[in-house]
Scaffold this active site. Structure first.
Site, PDB file in Angstrom:
ATOM      1  N   CYS A 104      -2.716   9.082   3.073  1.00 21.83           N
ATOM      2  CA  CYS A 104      -2.039   8.251   1.727  1.00 21.83           C
ATOM      3  C   CYS A 104      -3.395   8.452   0.223  1.00 21.83           C
ATOM      4  O   CYS A 104      -2.678   8.795  -0.675  1.00 21.83           O
ATOM      5  CB  CYS A 104      -2.115   7.046   1.979  1.00 21.83           C
ATOM      6  SG  CYS A 104      -2.611   6.446   2.639  1.00 21.83           S
ATOM      7  N   GLU A 113       0.770  -1.609   0.159  1.00 21.69           N
ATOM      8  CA  GLU A 113      -0.001   0.191  -0.242  1.00 21.69           C
ATOM      9  C   GLU A 113       1.093   1.234  -0.261  1.00 21.69           C
ATOM     10  O   GLU A 113       1.340   1.250   0.562  1.00 21.69           O
ATOM     11  CB  GLU A 113      -0.900   0.002   1.212  1.00 21.69           C
ATOM     12  CG  GLU A 113      -1.961   0.724   1.439  1.00 21.69           C
ATOM     13  CD  GLU A 113      -1.846   2.441   1.420  1.00 21.69           C
ATOM     14  OE1 GLU A 113      -1.331   3.410   0.203  1.00 21.69           O
ATOM     15  OE2 GLU A 113      -1.715   2.706   2.791  1.00 21.69           O
TER      16      GLU A 113
END
Length: 603
Positions: A344, A310
């Site tokens: 993010c 990720e």
């Protein structure tokens, strides 16, 4: 003479002794199921969930200032408050040997925990959830002190999503980890097929610093619920808070009767992270930058350890002119500036329709003028705290300067504060173009980069003109338009008329495409990804029908073996019933052929 009416036939059937007994049986069985459900609910309602409490981490009693860059490579990690640069304490920087020993202990715990019941796993999560709810202020203040974020952002990003994770796992997790029936197919109609989910053993997780509580409990809760042990490499930037969170997990493990080494942390620099990536693991989860993610994948590949990556993101926020702009602007500001933009899946590129472009910018700037930034736990209320990573404020500033030098309009912010601490003000850039670094490089800071668009296709092109593909957001009062545009975006997630909701829905997978990585660490897919997927096939009615090797296919195979298989294929897979019947006749002929015909000719 007229026959009996349908009603009369029904009355006769219902009065029949066999029918009456069947109705009684069904009624009793339904009452039995209701009774079991009530007993289960009562047990859940009145179940005692132990309360745990751990002391808050101590802060260094001096005013020592820290230069974080000067200590990389030392055997201890100086932990500091990014708002004041004052020392909080130190933790050990573990070496490869220590990391391997930690993983070995985790494997011992994993062998015990894989036999745990779902009730015990749920109890563990209940204890952690109870601790989280009862110690909200302590958890958030520790997070704010170590990461620099303000308490309200910690409440949003640390507590709410973590509690939602606990709640979803407890209510639905078992359902998705139970064996799942599958179709056995056409030819194998007499077979029972299923998929089983078995723990991988030990999960490794290398997590970032932006949400120290949630980033830790997120993989921990999923791993232990799937029956695994887990070793978490926490960021050196937030190792101080991890000691407090780990102490809470240790207390919860003890209260739930789980092995004490089921959950462990690793602290250190690159050596510790590399050691964990190269250790014997069932699966490795990495959350961080694209550059480091590639190195982690390369290291894990030596053991063929499956990896979830990720990585970074530059999420677009597309705003159409038919939206209520007074509603859209607050979402945009939250997407850009929550936790100083250190998300993010935060909004980094704001693509706004030309008709409302100026109005959007005006409303955003006027709001930002009233925003304040400063020490997260200081005496004054602030909207934004400090940036956690050393040197990040300078990096953000260089991207802003590059954009301005190439024609972007700096509407507000954009200056490095002349003050102590790792701060950067909320900044808005207009008329950003794709030749600017800020268009393609992840900022991970409090900068709203805004561009106009005229047509729907142009908005999609601008959004997809990026090496990343994590999340995305579309705002339009016409849901058909929002859905159509969302479906065209290169992203792993899309929020319609909202921001961040795909992450609050913990049943949904989290992850992206392109430079944002691959695989998923949340939702059903992420939970099952922490398991070995095993296919099982067995006879459905072994007392009636089992598989036997037909004589034509038994070794040594007979001359008509090929014809027999072709007939089988024809019988089961022909599209017309006539052809299928012909296949059946051919199978019968082959089956009745003398099994020794081939050997007789050879003799």
């Amino acid at each position: 003479m007229a026959g009996p009416s349908p009603r009369g036939v029904l009355e006769v059937v219902l009065r029949a002794p066999v029918t009456y007994v069947m109705i009684q049986f069904v009624a009793v069985y339904l009452l039995y199921l209701l009774f079991r459900w009530l007993i289960h609910r009562l047990r859940v309602w009145f179940e005692h969930v132990p309360a745990i409490s751990v002391p808050l981490p101590t802060e260094a009693q001096n005013a020592v200032k820290v230069d974080p860059k000067s200590h990389v490579g030392d055997r201890t990690i100086p932990c500091y408050d990014p708002s004041t640069m004052r020392l909080l304490g130190t933790v050990p920087a573990m070496n490869t040997k220590e990391v391997n020993a930690t993983v070995d202990e985790a494997w011992k715990a994993a062998k015990i925990w894989k036999r745990s019941t779902f009730d015990q796993r749920r109890l563990l999560l209940k204890i952690l959830q109870k601790f989280t709810v009862e110690h909200q202020e302590d958890i958030c203040r520790v997070s704010a002190r170590d990461s620099g974020k303000v308490v309200v952002d910690a409440l949003f990003g640390e507590l709410m999503v973590t509690c939602e994770k606990f709640a979803w796992l407890r209510s639905e997790g078992e359902k998705y980890l139970r064996p799942e029936k599958r179709s056995a197919g056409v030819m194998m109609f007499y077979k029972s097929a299923r998929v089983e989910y078995h723990p991988v053993g030990v999960v490794g997780a290398i997590i970032p610093w932006n949400y120290p509580f949630h980033n830790f409990l997120n993989p921990v809760s999923a791993a232990v619920f799937a029956g695994n042990a887990i070793v978490v490499k926490v960021s050196e930037q937030t190792s101080w808070s991890s000691q407090y969170y780990m102490a809470a997990v240790k207390a919860a493990l003890a209260a739930a009767g789980a092995p004490p080494n089921l959950v462990q942390i690793v602290t250190g620099y690159a050596e510790a992270g590399s050691a964990l990536a190269s250790a014997k693991l069932g699966k490795l989860i990495f959350v961080g930058s694209t550059a480091v993610g590639k190195k982690v994948m390369e290291t894990a590949a030596k053991r063929l350890t499956p990896v979830v990556l990720e990585l970074g993101g530059k999420d677009p926020v597309i705003i159409f002119d038919n939206i209520n702009i007074a509603k859209a602007v607050p979402f945009a500001l939250r997407a850009a500036f929550q936790s100083c933009g250190q998300n993010c899946a935060g909004g980094e590129r704001f693509i706004v329709h030309a008709r409302i472009y100026d109005k959007f910018l005006h409303m955003a700037v006027e709001t930002v003028k009233r925003m304040t930034f400063g020490e997260a736990l200081g005496s004054d209320r602030v909207d934004m705290g400090a940036m956690c990573l050393p040197g990040l404020a300078e990096k953000v500033h260089s991207l802003v300067q590059d954009a301005v030098s190439k024609g972007a309009k700096l509407l507000i912010g954009g200056e490095l504060p002349q003050r102590e601490g790792q701060f950067y003000p909320p900044t808005i850039l207009a008329d950003v173009t794709n030749d600017m670094k800020i268009w393609t490089e992840e900022v991970f800071g409090p900068v709203m980069a805004v561009v106009p668009f005229d047509e729907e296709e142009e908005a999609v092109h601008l959004a997809n003109d990026c090496p990343f593909g994590l999340g995305s957001n579309v705002f339009s009062s016409q849901y058909s338009v929002a859905r159509r545009v969302g479906a065209c975006l290169d992203a792993g997630m899309t929020n319609i008329n909202d921001f961040g909701t795909t992450y609050m829905c913990q049943s949904l997978p989290f992850g992206g495409i392109k430079d944002s990585g691959f695989d998923r660490f949340a939702g059903v897919e992420g939970l099952r990804g922490l398991c070995v997927t095993k296919s099982v096939c067995e006879d459905w009615w072994p007392f009636l029908m089992t598989t036997n090797i037909p004589p034509a296919l038994q070794y040594p195979v007979k001359p008509h073996a090929g014809a027999f298989v072709q007939a089988l294929v024809k019988m089961f897979y022909s599209l017309g019933w006539k052809e299928r019947f012909q296949g059946l006749i051919e199978v019968a002929k082959c089956s009745l052929s003398p099994s020794s015909a081939g050997s007789s000719k050879k003799e």
